[in-house]
Design a protein around this motif. Structure first.
Motif, PDB file in Angstrom:
ATOM      1  N   THR A  60       0.829  -1.212   0.000  1.00  0.00           N
ATOM      2  CA  THR A  60       0.000   0.000   0.000  1.00  0.00           C
ATOM      3  C   THR A  60       0.862   1.262   0.000  1.00  0.00           C
ATOM      4  OG1 THR A  60      -0.109   0.240   2.410  1.00  0.00           O
ATOM      5  CG2 THR A  60      -1.797  -1.150   1.395  1.00  0.00           C
ATOM      6  N   PRO A  81      -4.316   1.818  -2.112  1.00  0.00           N
ATOM      7  CA  PRO A  81      -5.200   1.143  -1.156  1.00  0.00           C
ATOM      8  C   PRO A  81      -5.790  -0.135  -1.748  1.00  0.00           C
ATOM      9  CG  PRO A  81      -6.267   3.113  -2.029  1.00  0.00           C
ATOM     10  CD  PRO A  81      -4.960   2.992  -2.737  1.00  0.00           C
ATOM     11  N   GLU A  82      -4.940  -1.130  -1.940  1.00  0.00           N
ATOM     12  CA  GLU A  82      -5.447  -2.361  -2.575  1.00  0.00           C
ATOM     13  C   GLU A  82      -4.746  -3.609  -2.061  1.00  0.00           C
ATOM     14  OE1 GLU A  82      -4.499  -1.946  -6.784  1.00  0.00           O
ATOM     15  OE2 GLU A  82      -2.622  -2.994  -6.382  1.00  0.00           O
ATOM     16  N   LEU A  98      -9.595  -4.323   4.092  1.00  0.00           N
ATOM     17  CA  LEU A  98     -10.708  -3.642   3.421  1.00  0.00           C
ATOM     18  C   LEU A  98     -11.269  -2.504   4.285  1.00  0.00           C
ATOM     19  CD1 LEU A  98     -12.608  -3.687   0.936  1.00  0.00           C
ATOM     20  CD2 LEU A  98     -14.009  -5.382   2.111  1.00  0.00           C
ATOM     21  N   LEU A 101      -8.735   0.446   4.995  1.00  0.00           N
ATOM     22  CA  LEU A 101      -8.400   1.246   3.799  1.00  0.00           C
ATOM     23  C   LEU A 101      -9.556   2.150   3.381  1.00  0.00           C
ATOM     24  CD1 LEU A 101      -6.303  -1.247   1.610  1.00  0.00           C
ATOM     25  CD2 LEU A 101      -5.479   0.786   2.832  1.00  0.00           C
ATOM     26  N   ALA A 108     -11.008   1.429  -1.552  1.00  0.00           N
ATOM     27  CA  ALA A 108     -10.165   0.241  -1.411  1.00  0.00           C
ATOM     28  C   ALA A 108     -10.510  -0.737  -2.521  1.00  0.00           C
ATOM     29  CB  ALA A 108     -10.412  -0.422  -0.064  1.00  0.00           C
TER      30      ALA A 108
END
Ligand code: EPU
Length: 419
Positions: A60, A81-82, A98, A101, A108
């Motif tokens: 991130t 954000p993944e 999840l 974020l 996300a």
């Protein structure tokens, strides 16, 4: 690929230390994404799932430093954000990023987990909960994409069924949502309480963690702090069973007996003597014959599904018929056929395994299928006559810190081999 070659039959004696909790470390690491300030976490176990979560946090854009059991995270910049598929497919708990974020970045993108050895394990409950806090969620190309450009808004969310990481995910989202959130039918696991304690130290306002109703008053920002995570109750439980199954004389050191109440009660019913020798130590010994005991897995404080396979290994050595019912996951009996290869007499009827004992276990070649199933094979192997080979031990490395080193130090004979 690595395998364990185990010579069985030696009783375990001495003192075995317990590491920090994997399932507490995972959400607490994810929680560090909620602040731009530095958070230091101690007693983080160096197991494979933790390495995966650290990779995910680094992905991130956050800065992560690992020094022994101390992990220091500064998520001042969260650029991506993944959680990509390559990571999520190796560890479902990746979905724990999840909530934090979306709360921190307003968006996300997290890959869907797909199947797993112990059942379907969807994340629909996590997603529904976030939608109730105002996130817009869509599913595309195998990914969940959640956005909340104006931020999340507090709400009352009642889970249809109890979910541990779902509760943790929602809690991490709710702490930065506007206004009050109430989580009903929340998981009561000690790991949820540990996460809440960390979040409170970061400045969150949370009441009721450890009960079915958690109340959160959202705050605008969270700050840095230090937190030492709790002992791993599943590792501790596995060691208690290791002491009993080898008819050893073993002290499990650095655990929280309160977190192990239902296991301790079932082991005592079976004839195992367990004594609290210190506030954080349990001594285990088997003075006579082991008796059959039935268990049904339940959410905490019931009998933990993560100890079901290990308890089944113990019941193969008990007199009589034990009924072991798995209520949390639909496919968590993968160890049964492998235990049968070692001489166990077990029949599966739906969600129930019926164990007839005692049976003489003898060393065989077996395959580890998931984390806790592998632990049950190690337990059977250290109690069996002769040599057992357990293939695919990477499963056990996901959640146990150097299990062979720890068990060998109290008398087991386990060799790790590469093939
Ligand atoms: N479920 C859904 N939808 C969801 C979430 C869960 O249907 O969105 C179902 C699951 O399929 C399962 C049940 O609800 O049948 C309960 O699952 P839960 O969500 O509580 O499990 P989890 O949070 O994914 C955690 C632990 C597991 C442990 C379970 C149950 C972590 C990282 N994992 O998983 O640990 O077995 O709770 O106590 O905390 C392990 O360490 O070996 C392990 C598998």
């Amino acid at each position: 690929m690595e395998k364990f070659v185990i010579q069985g039959g030696a009783p375990l004696t001495g003192t075995i230390p317990v590491s920090g909790s994997k399932n507490s470390a995972l959400p607490t690491l994810a929680a560090c994404l909620l602040t731009g300030e530095t958070v230091t976490l101690d007693r983080i176990p160096p197991v494979r799932d933790i390495g995966t979560m650290i990779d995910l946090i680094r992905h991130t854009g956050a800065d992560v430093k690992v020094e022994g059991g101390r992990v220091t995270i500064c998520a001042a910049n969260v650029e991506k954000p993944e959680a990509p598929y390559e990571v999520v497919k190796t560890m479902r708990a990746s979905s724990l990023v999840l909530g934090p974020l979306v709360a921190r970045c307003g968006r996300a993108r997290v890959s869907l987990p797909g199947g797993c050895a112990i059942g379907a394990r969807p994340i629909n409950l996590h997603v529904n909960a976030l939608e109730q806090l105002g996130a817009e969620v869509r599913q595309e190309h195998g990914y969940i994409e959640a956005v909340a450009p104006q931020g999340l808004k507090g709400a009352t969310v009642e889970f249809d069924r109890i979910t541990v990481t779902g509760t943790e995910d929602l809690l991490m989202a709710a702490v930065l949502a506007k206004g009050e959130s109430i989580i009903e039918n929340a998981a009561r696991e000690p790991e949820v309480v540990d996460l809440a304690n960390l979040l409170i130290k970061m400045g969150a306002k949370i009441e009721g963690a450890g009960t079915s109703t958690i109340r959160v008053q959202g705050v605008t920002t969270l700050g840095g702090t230090q937190h030492t995570i709790i002992a791993d109750r599943i590792e501790a439980g596995t060691f208690l069973i290791a002491g009993a199954i080898t008819r050893g004389d073993l002290t499990v050191q650095g655990c929280v007996p309160e977190h192990l109440r239902s296991l301790i009660s079932k082991m005592r019913q079976s004839g195992v003597e367990i004594t609290e020798t210190a506030p954080d130590a349990l001594h285990v010994r088997v003075p006579g014959k082991l008796k059959h005991v039935d268990i049904t897995t339940e959410e905490h404080p019931g009998f933990a599904t993560d100890l079901q396979a290990q308890f089944m290994a113990l019941m193969t050595q008990a007199e009589g018929i034990s009924f072991i019912t798995e209520k949390i996951f639909e496919n968590r009996f993968m160890h049964v056929l492998e235990l049968a290869r070692m001489g166990a007499n077990i029949r599966i009827e739906g969600r129930q395994a019926i164990v007839a004992g005692p049976t003489r276990l003898s060393g065989a070649q077996v395959i580890a299928s998931d984390l806790r199933a592998s632990a049950s094979l190690v337990l059977a192997a250290i109690a069996a006559e002769g040599e057992t080979e357990i293939d695919r031990v990477y499963h056990i490395d996901r959640g146990y810190e150097h299990i062979e080193t720890k068990l060998n130090a109290v008398g087991a004979m386990i060799r790790r081999e590469t093939h």
